[in-house]
Motif scaffolding. Structure first.
Motif, PDB file in Angstrom:
ATOM      1  N   GLN A  21       0.406  -1.517  -0.271  1.00 11.07           N
ATOM      2  CA  GLN A  21       0.450   0.245  -0.089  1.00 11.07           C
ATOM      3  C   GLN A  21       0.642   1.649   0.072  1.00 11.07           C
ATOM      4  O   GLN A  21       0.711   2.025  -0.971  1.00 11.07           O
ATOM      5  CB  GLN A  21      -0.769  -0.161   1.417  1.00 11.07           C
ATOM      6  CG  GLN A  21      -2.072   1.359   1.210  1.00 11.07           C
ATOM      7  CD  GLN A  21      -2.975   1.619   2.650  1.00 11.07           C
ATOM      8  OE1 GLN A  21      -2.341   0.516   3.992  1.00 11.07           O
ATOM      9  NE2 GLN A  21      -4.055   1.551   2.677  1.00 11.07           N
ATOM     10  N   CYS A  70     -10.564   0.104  -4.325  1.00 11.25           N
ATOM     11  CA  CYS A  70     -10.334   1.254  -2.833  1.00 11.25           C
ATOM     12  C   CYS A  70     -10.765   2.196  -2.656  1.00 11.25           C
ATOM     13  O   CYS A  70     -10.009   3.250  -3.397  1.00 11.25           O
ATOM     14  CB  CYS A  70      -9.151   0.346  -1.801  1.00 11.25           C
ATOM     15  SG  CYS A  70      -9.787   1.217  -0.155  1.00 11.25           S
ATOM     16  N   VAL A 115     -10.598   4.443  -0.462  1.00 11.29           N
ATOM     17  CA  VAL A 115      -9.924   5.240   0.716  1.00 11.29           C
ATOM     18  C   VAL A 115      -8.737   5.418   0.115  1.00 11.29           C
ATOM     19  O   VAL A 115      -7.791   6.020   0.621  1.00 11.29           O
ATOM     20  CB  VAL A 115      -9.991   4.382   2.287  1.00 11.29           C
ATOM     21  CG1 VAL A 115      -8.887   4.865   3.219  1.00 11.29           C
ATOM     22  CG2 VAL A 115     -11.209   4.004   2.737  1.00 11.29           C
ATOM     23  N   CYS A 116      -7.621   4.146  -0.037  1.00  9.33           N
ATOM     24  CA  CYS A 116      -6.544   4.827  -0.818  1.00  9.33           C
ATOM     25  C   CYS A 116      -6.249   4.132  -2.311  1.00  9.33           C
ATOM     26  O   CYS A 116      -4.859   4.636  -2.560  1.00  9.33           O
ATOM     27  CB  CYS A 116      -5.344   3.238   0.609  1.00  9.33           C
ATOM     28  SG  CYS A 116      -5.656   1.701  -0.454  1.00  9.33           S
ATOM     29  N   CYS A 145      -9.968  -2.132   0.534  1.00 12.66           N
ATOM     30  CA  CYS A 145      -8.585  -2.995   0.495  1.00 12.66           C
ATOM     31  C   CYS A 145      -8.060  -3.566   2.358  1.00 12.66           C
ATOM     32  O   CYS A 145      -8.884  -3.621   2.878  1.00 12.66           O
ATOM     33  CB  CYS A 145      -8.005  -2.411  -0.275  1.00 12.66           C
ATOM     34  SG  CYS A 145      -6.902  -1.002   1.339  1.00 12.66           S
ATOM     35  N   CYS A 159      -6.017  -1.252   4.119  1.00 15.27           N
ATOM     36  CA  CYS A 159      -7.090  -0.603   5.108  1.00 15.27           C
ATOM     37  C   CYS A 159      -8.450  -1.292   6.547  1.00 15.27           C
ATOM     38  O   CYS A 159      -7.891  -0.814   6.914  1.00 15.27           O
ATOM     39  CB  CYS A 159      -8.203   0.079   4.447  1.00 15.27           C
ATOM     40  SG  CYS A 159      -7.837   1.039   3.384  1.00 15.27           S
TER      41      CYS A 159
HETATM   42 ZN   LIG Z   1      -7.563   1.073   0.700  1.00 17.78          ZN
END
Ligand SMILES: [Zn+2]
Ligand SMILES: [Zn+2]
Length: 319
Positions: A154, A291, A293-294, A303, A306
């Protein structure tokens, strides 16, 4: 065994390595050119690089990523428009791993390559030891390598993107790829097989930096020899955590098969490559998403990384 044997190619110099799957013995010079030519061929065959690419190399300090950076640097001299830099992630394991990270930094300095260092501690709020302590309080804690691998992946994607990279190159070698393939076959993880291959992440999305594996066709033992012959400063980067037990089994099985039937690894890799287009078609309807968020690849909304951050009470990734 190699005592006094002449090189199968130049027939002049003393052989230093036996390439069993080719039934050849090579001298130092012929081996180095054979090895580099194969990496160039991998890059060409899978169209891994474009002359205008900005390439981030995920540098761990281990032999694979050091050899990768060394070769990409050599190639970049022929493609002056391309840009190359390294990303180093310090998980905070310390000990011999720390030496590997220091080796990676000084290697970049020697090559005149810009590098960016990030630590788990700063990015996640805890180093890997702190993460494992937290994990031990969970109902179903995962092994350290799972947390490490997922968080590394990530961070690498996030940092490569922030730094403007168009490709993220990793040091995965032939043995890694074959182990992963076997593991996926045994677990029946079809979508993971479909997502294997020389370029990972064909999804066009500004949040996802495609990953490339230029050493995918290079056997681990040859990378070791190449690193020694090129005097690369590869320092012990052994991890005190036990590693993936299942992967270790795959490694043993594969090395036994390779000894008995030289070329097995290339055959397995070829099978995977033949399957990928078929499986990708099957998967077409359920394309991996990113994902929210990221920006990592995920099958759900969130993901793995996360989800792990949430479970462990770490700070969420920022986009
Ligand atoms: Zn994520
Ligand atoms: Zn030779």
């Amino acid at each position: 065994m190699m005592e006094g044997t002449l090189c199968s190619r130049c027939k002049r110099r003393k052989a230093i390595i036996e390439i069993r799957y080719l039934n050849e013995r090579l001298c130092r010079e012929c081996f180095v050119s054979f090895f580099e030519k194969r990496v160039r061929r991998t890059i060409r065959r899978y169209e891994l690089l474009d002359p205008k690419d900005v390439v981030a190399v995920a540098l761990s300090g281990g032999k694979d990523s050091m050899v990768l950076l060394h070769i990409l640097k050599k190639l970049s001299k022929k493609a002056p428009r391309s840009k190359l830099f390294a990303i180093i992630i310090d998980e905070g394991i310390g000990g011999p791993r720390r030496k590997g990270i220091e080796g990676a930094m000084s290697f970049c300095d020697d090559l005149g390559i810009e590098y960016h260092l990030y630590t788990f501690k700063e990015e996640l709020g805890l180093d890997i030891n702190g993460i494992m302590e937290r994990a031990s309080k969970l109902k179903n804690p995962m092994p350290a390598c799972s947390y490490c691998g997922v968080f590394r992946r990530q961070l690498l994607n996030q940092k490569a993107r922030e730094l403007g990279a168009t490709k993220l190159a990793t040091g995965h070698n032939l043995d890694d790829e074959c182990q992963t393939a076997l593991m996926n076959f045994i677990r029946g993880d079809v979508s993971r097989i479909a997502r294997a291959g020389a370029v990972v992440g064909v999804i066009k999305d500004p949040l996802f930096v495609p990953k490339i594996k230029p050493l995918r066709e290079s056997p681990e033992e040859e990378i070791q020899v190449y690193a020694e012959l090129s005097s690369l400063p590869v320092l012990g980067s052994a991890c005190p955590y036990a590693g993936d037990a299942f992967r270790k089994q795959m490694r043993e099985i594969l090395s036994r098969l390779e000894r008995r039937y030289p070329g097995t690894r290339y055959q397995l890799l070829g099978s995977v490559d033949n399957l990928i287009p078929l499986l990708s078609m099957r998967e077409e309807g359920e394309k991996p998403r990113l994902c929210e968020v990221c920006g990592e690849i995920t099958s759900g909304e969130e993901c793995k990384s996360c989800a792990m951050r949430r479970e462990l009470g770490l700070r969420p990734a920022d986009l």
